[in-house]
Design a protein around this motif. Structure first.
Motif, PDB file in Angstrom:
ATOM      1  N   LEU A   4     -45.436  -6.386  32.593  1.00 47.58           N
ATOM      2  CA  LEU A   4     -45.035  -7.629  33.232  1.00 47.58           C
ATOM      3  C   LEU A   4     -43.594  -7.483  33.671  1.00 47.58           C
ATOM      4  CD1 LEU A   4     -46.403 -10.516  30.989  1.00 47.58           C
ATOM      5  CD2 LEU A   4     -47.367  -9.600  33.096  1.00 47.58           C
ATOM      6  N   VAL A   5     -43.321  -7.833  34.900  1.00 47.45           N
ATOM      7  CA  VAL A   5     -41.969  -7.728  35.437  1.00 47.45           C
ATOM      8  C   VAL A   5     -41.438  -9.129  35.667  1.00 47.45           C
ATOM      9  CG1 VAL A   5     -40.537  -6.856  37.299  1.00 47.45           C
ATOM     10  CG2 VAL A   5     -42.514  -5.524  36.505  1.00 47.45           C
ATOM     11  N   GLU A   6     -40.422  -9.475  34.902  1.00 48.86           N
ATOM     12  CA  GLU A   6     -39.764 -10.769  35.062  1.00 48.86           C
ATOM     13  C   GLU A   6     -38.514 -10.599  35.898  1.00 48.86           C
ATOM     14  OE1 GLU A   6     -40.511 -12.520  30.579  1.00 48.86           O
ATOM     15  OE2 GLU A   6     -38.938 -13.359  31.852  1.00 48.86           O
ATOM     16  N   SER A   7     -38.222 -11.604  36.703  1.00 49.36           N
ATOM     17  CA  SER A   7     -37.003 -11.579  37.495  1.00 49.36           C
ATOM     18  C   SER A   7     -36.571 -13.001  37.827  1.00 49.36           C
ATOM     19  CB  SER A   7     -37.211 -10.788  38.792  1.00 49.36           C
ATOM     20  OG  SER A   7     -38.216 -11.392  39.582  1.00 49.36           O
ATOM     21  N   GLY A   8     -35.333 -13.134  38.296  1.00 43.73           N
ATOM     22  CA  GLY A   8     -34.877 -14.418  38.803  1.00 43.73           C
ATOM     23  C   GLY A   8     -33.838 -15.122  37.969  1.00 43.73           C
ATOM     24  N   GLY A   9     -33.538 -14.612  36.780  1.00 42.03           N
ATOM     25  CA  GLY A   9     -32.526 -15.276  35.972  1.00 42.03           C
ATOM     26  C   GLY A   9     -31.139 -15.075  36.547  1.00 42.03           C
ATOM     27  N   GLY A  10     -30.174 -15.738  35.941  1.00 42.88           N
ATOM     28  CA  GLY A  10     -28.802 -15.586  36.411  1.00 42.88           C
ATOM     29  C   GLY A  10     -27.886 -16.640  35.854  1.00 42.88           C
ATOM     30  N   LEU A  11     -26.670 -16.643  36.378  1.00 42.23           N
ATOM     31  CA  LEU A  11     -25.635 -17.604  35.997  1.00 42.23           C
ATOM     32  C   LEU A  11     -25.489 -18.592  37.142  1.00 42.23           C
ATOM     33  CD1 LEU A  11     -23.202 -18.517  34.236  1.00 42.23           C
ATOM     34  CD2 LEU A  11     -21.826 -16.865  35.518  1.00 42.23           C
ATOM     35  N   VAL A  12     -25.722 -19.866  36.841  1.00 45.56           N
ATOM     36  CA  VAL A  12     -25.593 -20.908  37.862  1.00 45.56           C
ATOM     37  C   VAL A  12     -24.824 -22.085  37.286  1.00 45.56           C
ATOM     38  CG1 VAL A  12     -27.723 -20.264  39.077  1.00 45.56           C
ATOM     39  CG2 VAL A  12     -27.805 -21.965  37.241  1.00 45.56           C
ATOM     40  N   GLN A  13     -24.379 -22.960  38.163  1.00 48.72           N
ATOM     41  CA  GLN A  13     -23.655 -24.148  37.744  1.00 48.72           C
ATOM     42  C   GLN A  13     -24.624 -25.314  37.566  1.00 48.72           C
ATOM     43  OE1 GLN A  13     -20.386 -23.832  36.906  1.00 48.72           O
ATOM     44  NE2 GLN A  13     -20.822 -21.687  37.430  1.00 48.72           N
ATOM     45  N   THR A  14     -24.172 -26.308  36.831  1.00 46.70           N
ATOM     46  CA  THR A  14     -24.968 -27.518  36.619  1.00 46.70           C
ATOM     47  C   THR A  14     -25.419 -28.101  37.953  1.00 46.70           C
ATOM     48  OG1 THR A  14     -23.841 -28.021  34.547  1.00 46.70           O
ATOM     49  CG2 THR A  14     -24.941 -29.845  35.661  1.00 46.70           C
ATOM     50  N   GLY A  15     -26.710 -28.416  38.019  1.00 44.31           N
ATOM     51  CA  GLY A  15     -27.272 -28.996  39.227  1.00 44.31           C
ATOM     52  C   GLY A  15     -27.880 -28.004  40.180  1.00 44.31           C
ATOM     53  N   GLU A  16     -27.616 -26.734  39.968  1.00 46.23           N
ATOM     54  CA  GLU A  16     -28.167 -25.708  40.857  1.00 46.23           C
ATOM     55  C   GLU A  16     -29.586 -25.333  40.443  1.00 46.23           C
ATOM     56  OE1 GLU A  16     -24.082 -23.610  42.452  1.00 46.23           O
ATOM     57  OE2 GLU A  16     -25.232 -22.587  40.905  1.00 46.23           O
ATOM     58  N   SER A  17     -30.179 -24.411  41.211  1.00 45.90           N
ATOM     59  CA  SER A  17     -31.588 -24.054  41.018  1.00 45.90           C
ATOM     60  C   SER A  17     -31.761 -22.556  40.848  1.00 45.90           C
ATOM     61  CB  SER A  17     -32.415 -24.514  42.229  1.00 45.90           C
ATOM     62  OG  SER A  17     -32.349 -25.906  42.396  1.00 45.90           O
ATOM     63  N   LEU A  18     -32.853 -22.202  40.176  1.00 44.60           N
ATOM     64  CA  LEU A  18     -33.289 -20.818  40.053  1.00 44.60           C
ATOM     65  C   LEU A  18     -34.813 -20.796  40.083  1.00 44.60           C
ATOM     66  CD1 LEU A  18     -31.109 -19.368  37.121  1.00 44.60           C
ATOM     67  CD2 LEU A  18     -31.011 -18.639  39.511  1.00 44.60           C
ATOM     68  N   THR A  19     -35.352 -19.674  40.520  1.00 40.61           N
ATOM     69  CA  THR A  19     -36.795 -19.470  40.442  1.00 40.61           C
ATOM     70  C   THR A  19     -37.067 -18.180  39.685  1.00 40.61           C
ATOM     71  OG1 THR A  19     -37.208 -20.596  42.538  1.00 40.61           O
ATOM     72  CG2 THR A  19     -38.939 -19.165  41.710  1.00 40.61           C
ATOM     73  N   LEU A  20     -37.821 -18.305  38.600  1.00 36.86           N
ATOM     74  CA  LEU A  20     -38.204 -17.143  37.810  1.00 36.86           C
ATOM     75  C   LEU A  20     -39.581 -16.666  38.262  1.00 36.86           C
ATOM     76  CD1 LEU A  20     -37.197 -18.350  34.229  1.00 36.86           C
ATOM     77  CD2 LEU A  20     -35.772 -17.292  36.007  1.00 36.86           C
ATOM     78  N   THR A 115     -35.674 -12.923  30.644  1.00 37.78           N
ATOM     79  CA  THR A 115     -34.600 -12.957  31.633  1.00 37.78           C
ATOM     80  C   THR A 115     -33.626 -14.063  31.240  1.00 37.78           C
ATOM     81  OG1 THR A 115     -34.107 -13.063  34.015  1.00 37.78           O
ATOM     82  CG2 THR A 115     -35.853 -14.501  33.212  1.00 37.78           C
ATOM     83  N   GLN A 116     -32.341 -13.771  31.335  1.00 33.75           N
ATOM     84  CA  GLN A 116     -31.306 -14.695  30.873  1.00 33.75           C
ATOM     85  C   GLN A 116     -31.006 -15.737  31.950  1.00 33.75           C
ATOM     86  OE1 GLN A 116     -29.503 -14.769  27.797  1.00 33.75           O
ATOM     87  NE2 GLN A 116     -28.735 -16.712  28.623  1.00 33.75           N
ATOM     88  N   VAL A 117     -30.965 -16.983  31.520  1.00 32.06           N
ATOM     89  CA  VAL A 117     -30.513 -18.088  32.366  1.00 32.06           C
ATOM     90  C   VAL A 117     -29.311 -18.718  31.675  1.00 32.06           C
ATOM     91  CG1 VAL A 117     -31.070 -20.366  33.296  1.00 32.06           C
ATOM     92  CG2 VAL A 117     -32.787 -18.535  33.343  1.00 32.06           C
ATOM     93  N   THR A 118     -28.210 -18.808  32.388  1.00 37.12           N
ATOM     94  CA  THR A 118     -26.987 -19.363  31.811  1.00 37.12           C
ATOM     95  C   THR A 118     -26.456 -20.457  32.717  1.00 37.12           C
ATOM     96  OG1 THR A 118     -26.426 -17.243  30.787  1.00 37.12           O
ATOM     97  CG2 THR A 118     -24.662 -18.872  30.978  1.00 37.12           C
ATOM     98  N   VAL A 119     -26.252 -21.633  32.125  1.00 32.81           N
ATOM     99  CA  VAL A 119     -25.673 -22.773  32.830  1.00 32.81           C
ATOM    100  C   VAL A 119     -24.475 -23.217  32.009  1.00 32.81           C
ATOM    101  CG1 VAL A 119     -26.124 -24.993  33.922  1.00 32.81           C
ATOM    102  CG2 VAL A 119     -28.019 -23.410  33.521  1.00 32.81           C
ATOM    103  N   PRO A 120     -23.272 -22.841  32.386  1.00 27.58           N
ATOM    104  CA  PRO A 120     -22.092 -23.162  31.584  1.00 27.58           C
ATOM    105  C   PRO A 120     -21.834 -24.672  31.539  1.00 27.58           C
ATOM    106  CG  PRO A 120     -21.611 -21.462  33.200  1.00 27.58           C
ATOM    107  CD  PRO A 120     -22.940 -22.029  33.549  1.00 27.58           C
ATOM    108  N   SER A 121     -21.323 -25.117  30.404  1.00 31.55           N
ATOM    109  CA  SER A 121     -20.996 -26.540  30.281  1.00 31.55           C
ATOM    110  C   SER A 121     -19.597 -26.825  30.796  1.00 31.55           C
ATOM    111  CB  SER A 121     -21.127 -26.977  28.830  1.00 31.55           C
ATOM    112  OG  SER A 121     -20.323 -26.168  27.993  1.00 31.55           O
TER     113      SER A 121
END
Length: 121
Positions: A4-20, A115-121
């Protein structure tokens, strides 16, 4: 074993979007059902969203109205669209899928690598 290949994580700001994405690689086996889990630092892994073979969908209350799980049978891929991300969404996201063979017989379930998803406070 199927990869299984996962992708799409990342560092984004509050209110932004990601697709895994979670895709079966190099196999004739198909995804029959799938779910996305997340594990925040110091917490247990929790189910975030699940799609059944018949297309029934469930979400954890904290993501309802913001996240959308979907499945593309032609691409053998499960997606998690995440909108309006919040700091509490931070964590490692894992997919887990039920695999079936060409006769739609259940084989086993398999986890993605995360996959890591990071949304800083």
């Amino acid at each position: 074993q199927v990869q299984l290949v996962e992708s799409g994580g990342g560092l984004v700001q509050t209110g932004e979007s990601l697709t895994l994405s979670c895709a079966v690689s190099g196999s004739a086996f198909s995804i029959n059902a799938g779910g996305w889990y997340r594990q925040a630092p110091g917490k247990q892994r929790e189910l975030v969203a699940h799609i059944s073979p018949g297309g029934n969908i469930k979400y954890v209350d904290s993501v309802k109205g913001r996240f959308t799980i979907s499945r593309d049978n032609a691409r053998n891929t499960v997606y998690l669209q995440m909108n309006n991300l919040k700091p509490e969404d931070t964590g490692v996201y894992y997919c887990n899928v039920d695999l079936v063979d060409e006769d739609f017989e259940y084989l086993y379930d398999q986890w993605g690598q995360g996959t890591q998803v990071t949304v800083p406070s």
